[in-house]
Design a protein around this motif. Structure first.
Motif, PDB file in Angstrom:
ATOM      1  N   ARG A  31       0.836  -1.193   0.000  1.00  0.00           N
ATOM      2  CA  ARG A  31       0.000   0.000   0.000  1.00  0.00           C
ATOM      3  C   ARG A  31       0.874   1.247   0.000  1.00  0.00           C
ATOM      4  NH1 ARG A  31      -4.865  -0.979  -0.722  1.00  0.00           N
ATOM      5  NH2 ARG A  31      -5.678  -2.995  -0.115  1.00  0.00           N
ATOM      6  N   TRP A  32       0.238   2.396  -0.229  1.00  0.00           N
ATOM      7  CA  TRP A  32       0.982   3.624  -0.441  1.00  0.00           C
ATOM      8  C   TRP A  32       1.852   3.972   0.747  1.00  0.00           C
ATOM      9  CZ3 TRP A  32       0.705   7.923   2.641  1.00  0.00           C
ATOM     10  CH2 TRP A  32      -0.360   7.968   3.558  1.00  0.00           C
ATOM     11  N   SER A  33       1.375   3.668   1.956  1.00  0.00           N
ATOM     12  CA  SER A  33       2.133   4.024   3.149  1.00  0.00           C
ATOM     13  C   SER A  33       3.314   3.090   3.379  1.00  0.00           C
ATOM     14  CB  SER A  33       1.221   3.974   4.377  1.00  0.00           C
ATOM     15  OG  SER A  33       0.716   2.667   4.543  1.00  0.00           O
ATOM     16  N   GLY A  34       3.278   1.934   2.755  1.00  0.00           N
ATOM     17  CA  GLY A  34       4.354   0.963   2.924  1.00  0.00           C
ATOM     18  C   GLY A  34       4.194   0.064   4.123  1.00  0.00           C
ATOM     19  N   ASP A  35       3.192   0.304   4.947  1.00  0.00           N
ATOM     20  CA  ASP A  35       3.061  -0.501   6.162  1.00  0.00           C
ATOM     21  C   ASP A  35       2.089  -1.668   6.008  1.00  0.00           C
ATOM     22  OD1 ASP A  35       0.963   1.864   8.029  1.00  0.00           O
ATOM     23  OD2 ASP A  35       0.744   0.931   6.064  1.00  0.00           O
ATOM     24  N   SER A  36       1.540  -1.842   4.829  1.00  0.00           N
ATOM     25  CA  SER A  36       0.714  -3.013   4.559  1.00  0.00           C
ATOM     26  C   SER A  36       1.252  -3.704   3.323  1.00  0.00           C
ATOM     27  CB  SER A  36      -0.753  -2.610   4.324  1.00  0.00           C
ATOM     28  OG  SER A  36      -1.328  -2.107   5.498  1.00  0.00           O
ATOM     29  N   THR A  37       1.678  -4.924   3.506  1.00  0.00           N
ATOM     30  CA  THR A  37       2.204  -5.710   2.402  1.00  0.00           C
ATOM     31  C   THR A  37       1.491  -7.057   2.338  1.00  0.00           C
ATOM     32  OG1 THR A  37       3.968  -6.578   3.815  1.00  0.00           O
ATOM     33  CG2 THR A  37       4.490  -4.638   2.489  1.00  0.00           C
ATOM     34  N   TYR A  38       1.457  -7.618   1.154  1.00  0.00           N
ATOM     35  CA  TYR A  38       0.743  -8.870   0.920  1.00  0.00           C
ATOM     36  C   TYR A  38       1.619  -9.752   0.025  1.00  0.00           C
ATOM     37  CZ  TYR A  38      -2.799  -5.378   2.019  1.00  0.00           C
ATOM     38  OH  TYR A  38      -3.494  -4.348   2.598  1.00  0.00           O
ATOM     39  N   TYR A  39       1.607 -11.043   0.309  1.00  0.00           N
ATOM     40  CA  TYR A  39       2.454 -11.960  -0.445  1.00  0.00           C
ATOM     41  C   TYR A  39       1.682 -13.218  -0.840  1.00  0.00           C
ATOM     42  CZ  TYR A  39       6.381  -9.178   1.237  1.00  0.00           C
ATOM     43  OH  TYR A  39       7.247  -8.148   1.496  1.00  0.00           O
ATOM     44  N   ALA A  40       2.009 -13.727  -2.009  1.00  0.00           N
ATOM     45  CA  ALA A  40       1.534 -15.050  -2.383  1.00  0.00           C
ATOM     46  C   ALA A  40       2.216 -16.072  -1.489  1.00  0.00           C
ATOM     47  CB  ALA A  40       1.854 -15.335  -3.844  1.00  0.00           C
ATOM     48  N   ARG A  41       1.512 -17.143  -1.220  1.00  0.00           N
ATOM     49  CA  ARG A  41       2.058 -18.170  -0.319  1.00  0.00           C
ATOM     50  C   ARG A  41       3.388 -18.714  -0.845  1.00  0.00           C
ATOM     51  NH1 ARG A  41      -2.240 -22.555   1.323  1.00  0.00           N
ATOM     52  NH2 ARG A  41      -3.246 -20.597   1.836  1.00  0.00           N
ATOM     53  N   SER A  42       3.518 -18.785  -2.146  1.00  0.00           N
ATOM     54  CA  SER A  42       4.704 -19.399  -2.749  1.00  0.00           C
ATOM     55  C   SER A  42       5.980 -18.582  -2.551  1.00  0.00           C
ATOM     56  CB  SER A  42       4.471 -19.617  -4.244  1.00  0.00           C
ATOM     57  OG  SER A  42       4.188 -18.387  -4.887  1.00  0.00           O
ATOM     58  N   VAL A  43       5.839 -17.301  -2.222  1.00  0.00           N
ATOM     59  CA  VAL A  43       7.026 -16.453  -2.081  1.00  0.00           C
ATOM     60  C   VAL A  43       7.199 -15.887  -0.678  1.00  0.00           C
ATOM     61  CG1 VAL A  43       6.828 -15.820  -4.518  1.00  0.00           C
ATOM     62  CG2 VAL A  43       5.950 -14.257  -2.748  1.00  0.00           C
ATOM     63  N   LYS A  44       6.222 -16.071   0.175  1.00  0.00           N
ATOM     64  CA  LYS A  44       6.281 -15.498   1.513  1.00  0.00           C
ATOM     65  C   LYS A  44       7.495 -16.033   2.264  1.00  0.00           C
ATOM     66  CE  LYS A  44       3.168 -14.091   5.184  1.00  0.00           C
ATOM     67  NZ  LYS A  44       1.787 -14.169   5.728  1.00  0.00           N
ATOM     68  N   GLY A  45       8.222 -15.123   2.869  1.00  0.00           N
ATOM     69  CA  GLY A  45       9.429 -15.501   3.596  1.00  0.00           C
ATOM     70  C   GLY A  45      10.678 -15.456   2.747  1.00  0.00           C
ATOM     71  N   ARG A  46      10.505 -15.402   1.428  1.00  0.00           N
ATOM     72  CA  ARG A  46      11.664 -15.338   0.529  1.00  0.00           C
ATOM     73  C   ARG A  46      11.751 -13.996  -0.207  1.00  0.00           C
ATOM     74  NH1 ARG A  46      11.866 -18.526  -3.793  1.00  0.00           N
ATOM     75  NH2 ARG A  46       9.597 -18.715  -4.015  1.00  0.00           N
ATOM     76  N   PHE A  47      10.608 -13.415  -0.536  1.00  0.00           N
ATOM     77  CA  PHE A  47      10.567 -12.154  -1.271  1.00  0.00           C
ATOM     78  C   PHE A  47      10.134 -11.027  -0.333  1.00  0.00           C
ATOM     79  CE2 PHE A  47       9.535 -13.912  -5.800  1.00  0.00           C
ATOM     80  CZ  PHE A  47      10.610 -14.779  -5.693  1.00  0.00           C
TER      81      PHE A  47
END
Length: 125
Positions: free
Chosen positions: A52-68
């Motif tokens: 999001r614009w503020s940078g404090d909300s991020t979302y990840y696909a399960r396949s990349v979470k923890g790596r990207f």
């Protein structure tokens, strides 16, 4: 109009790292939801991550979470994607995208109005 230009793709061995950048120009970038998608050969384009614009909300696909890790520098109008522990299945063309409306449907392609041309990431085994 917003123009998006990705860079930083390339060839890397499995387990390696790459950082992609997406330079935005045109209208104010700082208010937009920004995302990364990817398309592997023979497959449909898929959501990778968004911020999001503020940078404090991020979302990840399960396949990349923890790596990207996605991040943005609104002062520089630039979006980043740090990719670690890369796997051959991460091989794809990576696209950045911009959603001026900041939709809650961050993983839905058609919510994004602007797209870059893509940058190739190839991970060898």
């Amino acid at each position: 109009q917003v123009q998006l230009v990705e860079s930083g793709g390339g060839l890397v061995q499995a387990g390696g790292s790459l950082t992609l950048s997406c330079a935005a120009s045109g209208r104010t970038f700082s208010n937009y939801l920004m995302g990364w998608f990817r398309q592997a050969p023979g497959k449909e384009r898929e959501f990778v991550t968004a911020i999001r614009w503020s940078g404090d909300s991020t979302y990840y696909a399960r396949s990349v979470k923890g790596r990207f890790t996605i991040s943005r520098d609104n002062a520089k109008n630039t979006l980043y994607l740090q990719m670690n522990s890369l796997k051959p299945e991460d091989t794809a063309v990576y696209y950045c995208a911009a959603d001026p409306d900041g939709s809650f449907s961050y993983a839905t392609e058609n919510k994004y109005d602007y797209w870059g041309q893509g940058t190739q990431v190839t991970v060898s085994s």
